[in-house]
Design a protein around this motif. Structure first.
Motif, PDB file in Angstrom:
ATOM      1  N   HIS A   1      14.312  18.418 -12.103  1.00  0.00           N
ATOM      2  CA  HIS A   1      14.318  19.159 -10.974  1.00  0.00           C
ATOM      3  C   HIS A   1      13.091  18.440 -10.015  1.00  0.00           C
ATOM      4  CE1 HIS A   1      16.565  22.177 -12.525  1.00  0.00           C
ATOM      5  NE2 HIS A   1      15.944  22.125 -13.853  1.00  0.00           N
ATOM      6  N   ALA A   2      12.501  17.537 -10.465  1.00  0.00           N
ATOM      7  CA  ALA A   2      11.398  17.031  -9.542  1.00  0.00           C
ATOM      8  C   ALA A   2      12.246  16.332  -8.346  1.00  0.00           C
ATOM      9  CB  ALA A   2      10.558  15.802 -10.322  1.00  0.00           C
ATOM     10  N   PRO A   3      11.214  16.402  -7.063  1.00  0.00           N
ATOM     11  CA  PRO A   3      11.672  15.928  -6.023  1.00  0.00           C
ATOM     12  C   PRO A   3      11.688  14.175  -5.912  1.00  0.00           C
ATOM     13  CG  PRO A   3       9.451  16.611  -5.758  1.00  0.00           C
ATOM     14  CD  PRO A   3      10.008  17.121  -6.983  1.00  0.00           C
ATOM     15  N   LEU A   4      12.485  13.584  -5.258  1.00  0.00           N
ATOM     16  CA  LEU A   4      12.756  12.413  -5.316  1.00  0.00           C
ATOM     17  C   LEU A   4      11.209  11.460  -5.258  1.00  0.00           C
ATOM     18  CD1 LEU A   4      14.599   9.621  -5.639  1.00  0.00           C
ATOM     19  CD2 LEU A   4      14.548   9.665  -3.134  1.00  0.00           C
ATOM     20  N   VAL A   5      10.372  11.901  -4.283  1.00  0.00           N
ATOM     21  CA  VAL A   5       9.318  11.181  -4.126  1.00  0.00           C
ATOM     22  C   VAL A   5       8.284  11.292  -5.305  1.00  0.00           C
ATOM     23  CG1 VAL A   5       7.950  13.472  -3.177  1.00  0.00           C
ATOM     24  CG2 VAL A   5       7.198  11.554  -2.280  1.00  0.00           C
ATOM     25  N   SER A   6       8.324  12.334  -6.075  1.00  0.00           N
ATOM     26  CA  SER A   6       7.497  12.437  -7.212  1.00  0.00           C
ATOM     27  C   SER A   6       8.072  11.275  -8.276  1.00  0.00           C
ATOM     28  CB  SER A   6       7.543  13.824  -7.955  1.00  0.00           C
ATOM     29  OG  SER A   6       6.863  14.648  -7.141  1.00  0.00           O
ATOM     30  N   LYS A   7       9.545  11.346  -8.424  1.00  0.00           N
ATOM     31  CA  LYS A   7      10.106  10.342  -9.155  1.00  0.00           C
ATOM     32  C   LYS A   7       9.526   8.853  -8.975  1.00  0.00           C
ATOM     33  CE  LYS A   7      14.082  13.476 -10.321  1.00  0.00           C
ATOM     34  NZ  LYS A   7      15.552  13.118 -10.141  1.00  0.00           N
ATOM     35  N   LYS A   8       9.687   8.593  -7.528  1.00  0.00           N
ATOM     36  CA  LYS A   8       9.407   7.156  -7.122  1.00  0.00           C
ATOM     37  C   LYS A   8       7.954   6.981  -7.540  1.00  0.00           C
ATOM     38  CE  LYS A   8      12.602   6.316  -3.516  1.00  0.00           C
ATOM     39  NZ  LYS A   8      12.770   5.882  -2.164  1.00  0.00           N
TER      40      LYS A   8
ATOM     41  N   ALA B   1       0.978  -1.274  -0.075  1.00  0.00           N
ATOM     42  CA  ALA B   1       0.082  -0.027  -0.169  1.00  0.00           C
ATOM     43  C   ALA B   1       0.798   1.094   0.030  1.00  0.00           C
ATOM     44  CB  ALA B   1      -1.045   0.023   1.255  1.00  0.00           C
ATOM     45  N   ARG B   2       1.912   1.035   0.781  1.00  0.00           N
ATOM     46  CA  ARG B   2       2.980   2.395   0.716  1.00  0.00           C
ATOM     47  C   ARG B   2       3.399   2.519  -0.306  1.00  0.00           C
ATOM     48  NH1 ARG B   2       5.861   0.689   4.805  1.00  0.00           N
ATOM     49  NH2 ARG B   2       4.375   1.488   6.289  1.00  0.00           N
ATOM     50  N   PHE B   3       3.801   1.686  -1.175  1.00  0.00           N
ATOM     51  CA  PHE B   3       4.455   1.738  -2.417  1.00  0.00           C
ATOM     52  C   PHE B   3       3.472   2.374  -3.460  1.00  0.00           C
ATOM     53  CE2 PHE B   3       5.241  -0.208  -6.873  1.00  0.00           C
ATOM     54  CZ  PHE B   3       6.741   0.352  -6.947  1.00  0.00           C
ATOM     55  N   LEU B   4       2.240   1.821  -3.386  1.00  0.00           N
ATOM     56  CA  LEU B   4       1.372   2.208  -4.441  1.00  0.00           C
ATOM     57  C   LEU B   4       0.858   3.734  -4.031  1.00  0.00           C
ATOM     58  CD1 LEU B   4      -1.143  -0.669  -4.924  1.00  0.00           C
ATOM     59  CD2 LEU B   4       0.716   0.069  -6.424  1.00  0.00           C
ATOM     60  N   GLU B   5       0.993   4.124  -2.786  1.00  0.00           N
ATOM     61  CA  GLU B   5       0.543   5.447  -2.453  1.00  0.00           C
ATOM     62  C   GLU B   5       1.447   6.558  -2.994  1.00  0.00           C
ATOM     63  OE1 GLU B   5      -2.109   4.216   1.485  1.00  0.00           O
ATOM     64  OE2 GLU B   5       0.190   4.831   1.672  1.00  0.00           O
ATOM     65  N   GLN B   6       2.450   6.269  -3.473  1.00  0.00           N
ATOM     66  CA  GLN B   6       3.532   7.184  -4.114  1.00  0.00           C
ATOM     67  C   GLN B   6       3.130   7.630  -5.190  1.00  0.00           C
ATOM     68  OE1 GLN B   6       7.929   5.499  -3.103  1.00  0.00           O
ATOM     69  NE2 GLN B   6       6.735   4.006  -4.165  1.00  0.00           N
ATOM     70  N   VAL B   7       2.320   7.115  -5.817  1.00  0.00           N
ATOM     71  CA  VAL B   7       1.412   7.654  -7.114  1.00  0.00           C
ATOM     72  C   VAL B   7       0.724   8.855  -6.964  1.00  0.00           C
ATOM     73  CG1 VAL B   7       1.499   5.351  -8.296  1.00  0.00           C
ATOM     74  CG2 VAL B   7      -0.583   6.413  -7.149  1.00  0.00           C
ATOM     75  N   LYS B   8       0.525   9.301  -5.708  1.00  0.00           N
ATOM     76  CA  LYS B   8      -0.201  10.581  -5.518  1.00  0.00           C
ATOM     77  C   LYS B   8       0.783  11.610  -5.683  1.00  0.00           C
ATOM     78  CE  LYS B   8       0.718  10.580  -0.566  1.00  0.00           C
ATOM     79  NZ  LYS B   8       0.161  10.431   0.928  1.00  0.00           N
ATOM     80  N   HIS B   9       1.844  11.423  -5.982  1.00  0.00           N
ATOM     81  CA  HIS B   9       2.771  12.482  -6.050  1.00  0.00           C
ATOM     82  C   HIS B   9       2.999  12.802  -7.552  1.00  0.00           C
ATOM     83  CE1 HIS B   9       3.486  12.900  -1.737  1.00  0.00           C
ATOM     84  NE2 HIS B   9       3.797  11.709  -1.892  1.00  0.00           N
ATOM     85  N   VAL B  10       2.384  11.876  -8.455  1.00  0.00           N
ATOM     86  CA  VAL B  10       2.621  12.044  -9.886  1.00  0.00           C
ATOM     87  C   VAL B  10       1.782  13.345 -10.464  1.00  0.00           C
ATOM     88  CG1 VAL B  10       2.388  10.914 -12.003  1.00  0.00           C
ATOM     89  CG2 VAL B  10       3.020   9.647 -10.200  1.00  0.00           C
ATOM     90  N   PRO B  11       2.360  14.190 -11.264  1.00  0.00           N
ATOM     91  CA  PRO B  11       1.558  15.203 -11.798  1.00  0.00           C
ATOM     92  C   PRO B  11       0.537  14.981 -12.760  1.00  0.00           C
ATOM     93  CG  PRO B  11       3.670  15.178 -12.834  1.00  0.00           C
ATOM     94  CD  PRO B  11       3.663  14.218 -11.738  1.00  0.00           C
ATOM     95  N   VAL B  12      -0.588  15.369 -12.674  1.00  0.00           N
ATOM     96  CA  VAL B  12      -1.662  15.298 -13.629  1.00  0.00           C
ATOM     97  C   VAL B  12      -1.749  16.379 -14.854  1.00  0.00           C
ATOM     98  CG1 VAL B  12      -4.198  14.422 -13.860  1.00  0.00           C
ATOM     99  CG2 VAL B  12      -2.686  13.481 -11.886  1.00  0.00           C
ATOM    100  N   GLY B  13      -1.965  16.130 -15.905  1.00  0.00           N
ATOM    101  CA  GLY B  13      -2.139  17.160 -16.816  1.00  0.00           C
ATOM    102  C   GLY B  13      -1.023  17.359 -17.681  1.00  0.00           C
ATOM    103  N   ASP B  14      -0.811  18.257 -18.412  1.00  0.00           N
ATOM    104  CA  ASP B  14       0.111  18.357 -19.523  1.00  0.00           C
ATOM    105  C   ASP B  14       1.321  18.976 -18.799  1.00  0.00           C
ATOM    106  OD1 ASP B  14       1.162  18.641 -21.988  1.00  0.00           O
ATOM    107  OD2 ASP B  14       1.143  20.598 -22.014  1.00  0.00           O
ATOM    108  N   VAL B  15       2.348  18.282 -18.966  1.00  0.00           N
ATOM    109  CA  VAL B  15       3.774  18.653 -18.496  1.00  0.00           C
ATOM    110  C   VAL B  15       4.544  19.063 -19.630  1.00  0.00           C
ATOM    111  CG1 VAL B  15       5.910  18.344 -17.238  1.00  0.00           C
ATOM    112  CG2 VAL B  15       3.642  17.217 -16.530  1.00  0.00           C
ATOM    113  N   PRO B  16       4.996  20.413 -20.067  1.00  0.00           N
ATOM    114  CA  PRO B  16       5.376  20.884 -21.392  1.00  0.00           C
ATOM    115  C   PRO B  16       6.842  20.022 -21.652  1.00  0.00           C
ATOM    116  CG  PRO B  16       4.383  22.650 -19.974  1.00  0.00           C
ATOM    117  CD  PRO B  16       4.453  21.484 -19.151  1.00  0.00           C
TER     118      PRO B  16
END
Length: 333
Positions: A273-280, A250-265
């Motif tokens: 430049h993204a924080p490690l938590v977002s990359k994970k 559950a902790r592993f899957l919950e990392q996806v909440k840090h993924v940006p949603v929408g267009d990233v140019p």
């Protein structure tokens, strides 16, 4: 897994009073600013021994006094302390005061730099034995991943895989960002993230249910003569493993909440430049597994599809990408 000093069971519901006396004595001395070194000397002289009958070491005693169960608490999925309804060996306010004395909470204490690793948990595995890869810096301090060799004290894997972290992480990031940049994939990220967060919530419920069953099991064992100690330990161990596995996943899957949603140019620029938590979180969203195989030659600096197999996560009923062809293990000389 050894039991926590002060408790009879792994659910922290039945106190072993003779050990609880030692905890209270140690806690009162710690609140008086005594060092752990001095306290363990007192415990030895007073006749208090570890769960295995040995002498306490400062780090072992610290792990007991910092454990929330001795105050009837536990950490929830957000890292917050909450009451469990279990027995309190020491008052909550004493426990919080002792925890606040930890070196990590002292702004004047210099903390050692912690090297960051992108591929953690069960995501990275050895392609030969399927054991999880661990972080393992080289003698020169270069970050790396390694399949740990098995020993009697620490059962592990085959010990035949080692790879430099930068090479592996760059390879994985390149392929994940290429998928993420596809318009048809980018449009599904929001739904996929919600799907995995819902799965994580189910795993949390499974863990919570197992904890309740473990509590009832402990109560049944304490009140009934029908359940043998062997049967209790076996059932308790299975529930502990279920709780750990469900919580970890559950902790592993919950990392996806840090993924940006929408267009990233500019995904590449964002990644740099993204924080490690977002990359994970991105890796958790896109990948089920990263399997690493032996290098073609000793000292090779090449990481490619012959050495790394990416198993892509399936969103709903549609796979992101065909699983990379898994390279065959090299013939042994």
């Amino acid at each position: 897994m050894p039991r926590l000093y002060g408790f009879e069971d792994m659910a922290y519901r039945r106190v072993r009073e003779i050990e609880a006396e030692g905890i209270r004595g140690a806690a009162s001395r710690r609140l008086l600013q005594q060092t752990f070194e001095a306290i363990v000397e007192w415990m030895w002289d007073a006749g208090y021994r570890t769960t295995r009958g040995g002498r306490f070491r400062p780090a072992v005693l610290a792990s007991v006094l910092y454990h929330p169960a001795i105050a009837g608490l536990e950490e929830n999925e957000d890292g917050e302390l909450v009451e469990t309804g279990g027995p309190q060996i020491i008052p909550v306010e004493d426990f919080l005061a002792i925890r606040a004395m930890r070196p990590s909470n002292n702004p004047n204490t210099q903390r050692a730099d912690q090297r960051e690793y992108l591929i953690s948990g069960h995501l990275g595995v050895c392609g030969l034995c399927a054991y999880s890869l661990g972080s393992s810096p080289s003698g020169s301090g270069t970050r790396g991943y390694r399949c740990s060799p098995s020993t009697a004290q620490h059962p592990g894997g085959c010990g035949k895989i080692r790879v430099k972290a930068d090479l592996l992480e760059n390879y994985v990031a390149e392929h994940v960002l290429a998928e993420m940049a596809k318009p048809e994939v980018s449009a599904l990220i929001g739904l996929a993230r919600d799907e995995l967060l819902a799965e994580a919530a189910k795993l949390r419920k499974t863990a919570a249910s197992a904890r309740r069953r473990q509590k009832r099991l402990g109560e049944s064992y304490a009140q009934s003569q029908d359940l043998s100690l062997k049967a209790f330990r076996s059932a308790d161990k299975k529930l502990t493993e279920l709780i750990r596995e469900s919580t970890t996943q559950a902790r592993f899957l919950e990392q996806v909440k840090h993924v940006p949603v929408g267009d990233v140019p500019d995904l590449v620029r964002w990644w740099k430049h993204a924080p490690l938590v977002s990359k994970k979180g991105v890796l958790a969203l896109f990948l089920d597994q990263v399997a690493v195989y032996p290098a073609a030659s000793r000292g090779s600096r090449t990481v490619d599809a012959d050495r790394v197999a990416l198993r892509w996560r399936v969103w709903g009923s549609t796979s992101l990408a065909e699983e990379d062809e898994v390279p065959a293990a090299p013939a042994q000389p």
